[in-house]
Design a protein around this motif. Structure first.
Motif, mmCIF file in Angstrom:
data_model
loop_
_atom_site.group_PDB
_atom_site.id
_atom_site.type_symbol
_atom_site.label_atom_id
_atom_site.label_comp_id
_atom_site.label_asym_id
_atom_site.label_seq_id
_atom_site.Cartn_x
_atom_site.Cartn_y
_atom_site.Cartn_z
ATOM 1 N N CYS A 1 44.817 51.435 91.187
ATOM 2 C CA CYS A 1 43.875 51.247 92.283
ATOM 3 C C CYS A 1 42.448 51.550 91.827
ATOM 4 O O CYS A 1 41.545 51.563 92.628
ATOM 5 N N GLN B 1 38.957 51.069 90.886
ATOM 6 C CA GLN B 1 38.260 49.875 91.337
ATOM 7 C C GLN B 1 36.813 49.882 90.890
ATOM 8 O O GLN B 1 36.213 50.928 90.795
ATOM 9 N N GLU C 1 35.462 45.769 94.320
ATOM 10 C CA GLU C 1 36.830 45.278 94.126
ATOM 11 C C GLU C 1 37.789 46.389 94.528
ATOM 12 O O GLU C 1 37.609 47.538 94.114
ATOM 13 N N TYR C 2 38.776 46.084 95.357
ATOM 14 C CA TYR C 2 39.697 47.133 95.758
ATOM 15 C C TYR C 2 41.058 46.534 96.109
ATOM 16 O O TYR C 2 41.134 45.466 96.733
ATOM 17 N N SER D 1 44.321 42.467 97.863
ATOM 18 C CA SER D 1 43.322 42.589 96.803
ATOM 19 C C SER D 1 42.057 41.932 97.305
ATOM 20 O O SER D 1 42.079 40.748 97.655
ATOM 21 N N GLU E 1 36.454 48.274 99.413
ATOM 22 C CA GLU E 1 37.305 49.455 99.629
ATOM 23 C C GLU E 1 37.405 49.791 101.117
ATOM 24 O O GLU E 1 38.496 49.977 101.658
#
Ligand code: AMP
Ligand code: MG
Length: 339
Positions: free
Chosen positions: A21, A23, A27-28, A42, A49
């Motif tokens: 996870c 990130q 991006e998360y 995703s 997030e």
């Protein structure tokens, strides 16, 4: 293993979980269990997030409202108390399911729960009911005897509701809404096989989705698409084998009370909205190939992929050129449906 080695291994394993996870700011990803299935999201861009975390919270909230077994849920209250006031979103989703039930001539039957329960699909007490028992229970299933007035759901006291055929699709729409509100520009939302896509992949190319082989392991091919929902229904999921070897699936034909057995192995619906895809994938699976294609001709607004038990993959024109058959499934014949 020595204690110190065990400690190191544990530390490495923990890092792996955290790193999966780990990130970058935009991006998360998260994987979690909800609505009785494994889900993953995703997301890329904006406040990914925050978006993913809020979406997971929203899915958990929806599960609490829509579960058939949770005694505190809206659906449980409707099914056990008769006419009841529910939350706004439950009322809207029931109204939507009733609308699709009407448009599909009851192929989608949101009141099917008593029959489903007799088969043990909800309690894990799988059994084959007698035809007499099913005929009795079918008297309690009829969407035309349910109505929604504001936030109040009206139905006879012996009837029960089940939104299992649309809930994950609606959760997909809510996830998409929340991610977009958080500025996410690209996302792959996988709610137990219900796929919802925001934009294309971060590198600008289409997402590549494997289309499950309903007759075996692996995929029959790949669908290359963006910015849409892709939902599949089939009786190969959640099925059980009776003592005489007959396999019974969880999607019920509301005419007979028996699991659907009409030559279709799976139905995949592709459209913008998740709840529409989800409702239609279940309903078209009940209808069978001919009625499903006729329904699509008269209504439009979505594409379908039908896989039949005689080795055909029927794909409507909007997505026919986006599907590539897997080399190991070359015995299947792909037919584009152009009308
Ligand atoms: P899906 O996986 O979306 O096709 O939904 C299947 C689920 O919908 C089942 O597990 C049942 O909870 C419920 N269901 C089964 N048959 C029907 C039907 N004919 N109409 C509406 N819901 C159904
Ligand atoms: Mg469905």
């Amino acid at each position: 293993m020595k204690k110190s080695h065990f400690g190191a291994a544990l530390f490495a394993a923990l890092c792996l979980i955290l790193c999966s996870c780990a990130q970058t700011p935009d991006e998360y990803s998260a994987s979690f269990f909800a609505m009785d299935t494994i889900m993953s999201i995703s997301a890329y861009g904006g406040n990914a997030e925050e978006g993913v975390k809020s979406a997971v919270q929203r899915i958990n909230e929806l599960e609490k409202l829509l579960s058939v077994t949770d005694e505190k849920s809206d659906i449980y209250a409707v099914s056990h108390n008769g006419s009841t006031e529910v939350s706004k979103e439950t009322a809207e989703l029931i109204a939507f399911a009733l609308d699709i039930a009407e448009k599909t001539d009851g192929a989608l039957e949101p009141t099917i729960y008593p029959v489903l329960n007799a088969w043990g699909f909800t309690t894990n007490n799988k059994r084959v009911p007698t035809t007499e028992e099913l005929n009795e229970l079918l008297k309690k299933t009829d969407h035309t005897r349910v109505s929604v007035n504001g936030n109040t759901v009206n139905l006879d006291k012996d009837m029960m509701l089940d939104l299992g055929a649309v809930a994950k699709g609606y959760a997909g729409d809510e996830t998409e809404r929340i991610l977009r509100e958080n500025g996410v520009t690209s996302a792959l939302i996988n709610l137990g096989g219900n796929i919802q896509l925001i934009g294309s992949k971060p590198d600008g190319s289409d997402w590549r989705l494997g289309l499950k082989d309903p007759a075996g392991a692996g995929n029959v091919g790949v669908l290359t698409v963006s910015d849409c929902a892709v939902v599949t229904s089939g009786n190969y999921e959640r099925s059980f084998t009776a003592d005489d070897g007959t396999v019974y699936g969880h999607i019920i034909d509301p005419e007979s009370g028996y699991p659907v057995d009409n030559g279709l192995l799976s139905v995949t619906v592709v459209a913008k909205e998740g709840k529409l895809c989800d409702a239609l994938s279940t309903a078209l699976f009940v209808m069978g190939a001919d009625r499903a294609l006729e329904f699509r001709r008269s209504n439009g607004g979505f594409d379908v992929i039908l896989i039949t038990d005689d080795g055909e993959i029927l794909i409507t024109d909007g997505i026919a050129d986006k599907f590539t058959l897997d080399a190991e499934h070359s015995h299947l014949s792909v037919k584009a449906i152009t009308e």
